[in-house]
Motif scaffolding. Structure first.
Motif, short mmCIF file in Angstrom:
data_model
loop_
_atom_site.label_atom_id
_atom_site.label_comp_id
_atom_site.label_asym_id
_atom_site.label_seq_id
_atom_site.Cartn_x
_atom_site.Cartn_y
_atom_site.Cartn_z
N ALA A 55 0.77 -0.81 -0.60
CA ALA A 55 0.75 -0.15 0.19
C ALA A 55 0.68 1.52 0.32
O ALA A 55 0.44 2.58 -0.31
N ALA A 56 2.18 1.35 0.42
CA ALA A 56 2.79 2.36 0.78
C ALA A 56 3.81 2.50 -0.11
O ALA A 56 4.78 3.15 -1.36
N ILE A 57 4.62 1.41 -0.99
CA ILE A 57 6.03 1.40 -1.83
C ILE A 57 5.33 1.57 -3.61
O ILE A 57 4.07 1.41 -3.81
N LEU A 58 5.59 2.56 -3.62
CA LEU A 58 5.31 2.82 -5.35
C LEU A 58 6.12 1.87 -6.48
O LEU A 58 6.82 2.20 -6.96
N THR A 59 5.66 0.44 -6.87
CA THR A 59 5.60 -0.52 -7.39
C THR A 59 5.49 -0.95 -8.44
O THR A 59 6.62 -1.19 -9.45
N HIS A 60 4.95 0.44 -9.16
CA HIS A 60 4.54 1.54 -10.39
C HIS A 60 6.16 1.23 -11.01
O HIS A 60 6.61 0.76 -12.50
N THR A 89 9.97 0.52 7.73
CA THR A 89 9.58 2.16 7.24
C THR A 89 10.78 2.24 6.90
O THR A 89 11.65 3.19 5.92
N LEU A 90 11.92 2.54 8.55
CA LEU A 90 13.27 3.43 8.20
C LEU A 90 14.29 2.89 6.36
O LEU A 90 14.48 3.21 6.17
N ALA A 91 14.20 1.09 6.89
CA ALA A 91 15.15 0.62 6.04
C ALA A 91 14.58 0.51 4.37
O ALA A 91 15.46 1.42 4.15
N VAL A 92 13.44 0.77 3.97
CA VAL A 92 13.19 1.20 2.65
C VAL A 92 13.73 1.99 2.82
O VAL A 92 13.72 2.13 1.66
N MET A 93 13.43 3.46 2.96
CA MET A 93 13.90 4.73 2.51
C MET A 93 14.94 4.89 2.48
O MET A 93 16.32 5.68 1.84
N ASP A 94 15.77 4.15 3.42
CA ASP A 94 17.68 4.90 3.56
C ASP A 94 17.90 3.40 2.17
O ASP A 94 19.00 3.49 2.07
N PRO A 98 11.31 4.70 -3.57
CA PRO A 98 10.40 5.45 -3.07
C PRO A 98 8.77 4.90 -2.43
O PRO A 98 8.05 3.83 -3.04
N MET A 99 8.12 5.63 -1.97
CA MET A 99 7.52 5.47 -1.73
C MET A 99 6.29 6.44 -0.92
O MET A 99 6.14 8.09 -1.02
N ARG A 100 4.44 6.62 -0.88
CA ARG A 100 3.92 7.38 -0.81
C ARG A 100 3.28 7.81 -0.19
O ARG A 100 3.60 9.35 -0.21
N ASP A 101 4.20 7.41 0.84
CA ASP A 101 3.66 8.34 2.92
C ASP A 101 4.28 7.42 3.60
O ASP A 101 5.76 6.07 3.23
#
Length: 192
Positions: A55-60, A89-94, A98-101
């Motif tokens: 729901a959060a990661i911009l998988t497209h 969340t922090l690991a994905v951002m690091d 890109p995530m929606r939020d």
């Protein structure tokens, strides 16, 4: 940390597949666990993590790719799923994905009639009533996941949701500050 890699068997032509694995170290709780990997609860939590991050990661932006999120609990003291979401969340951002939020998660329960957020294991046991887990995308106010441990009257549900929501929004402010500080550090290092 999350990784991106091609996976021909699961690859989707239009977006990335999010793969999550959840496990608990054998020493993470006071009680001895025989099989820390592969139990039903671990599979359920991995599925919840997958749904939350899809729901959060911009998988497209990553067609024909796989994003792996591996989480291992080293010390379990309540709120395991919430801690996993916040750390992931922090690991994905690091990792620069890109995530929606941000995704922020908190648990809530009722001690008699008082709603409490972010319960520890002893608090969960003392409250004894139904518990709630909320994963929120706070900037948009969108709910990524809600899980109830038992039935809850609508008025009590609203109070528990509000307590968990407030905790998620407070956590969002902390995570945002940490991410911005990290970004400043990395930018300064790259500038030297």
């Amino acid at each position: 940390p999350p990784q991106m890699r091609g996976s021909r068997s699961k690859a989707l032509p239009d977006r990335a597949v999010v793969n999550c694995q959840y496990s608990m170290a054998t020493f993470s709780t006071g009680e001895r666990r025989r099989r820390p990997h592969g139990d039903r609860q671990a599979g359920e939590l991995a599925l919840h993590l997958k749904q939350t991050f899809e729901a959060a990661i911009l998988t497209h932006l990553f067609p024909r790719s796989q994003i792996d999120i591996y989480v291992q609990i080293l010390q379990a003291d309540g709120g395991n799923y919430c801690a996993c979401v916040n750390a992931a969340t922090l690991a994905v951002m690091d990792a620069g994905i890109p995530m929606r939020d941000y995704v922020c998660a908190s648990s809530a329960g009722l001690a008699e009639e008082t709603p409490l957020a972010d319960l520890s294991s002893p608090e969960e046991a003392a409250a004894g009533g139904p518990g709630l887990v909320l994963a929120l995308l706070p900037a948009a106010g969108q709910i990524a996941l809600v899980q109830l441990s038992a039935r809850l009257h609508q008025e009590r549900l609203e109070a528990a949701m509000e307590a968990a929501g407030q905790a998620c929004r407070a956590l969002h402010a902390v995570l945002d500050r940490v991410v911005r500080e990290r970004l400043r550090e990395v930018t300064a290092l790259m500038g030297d």
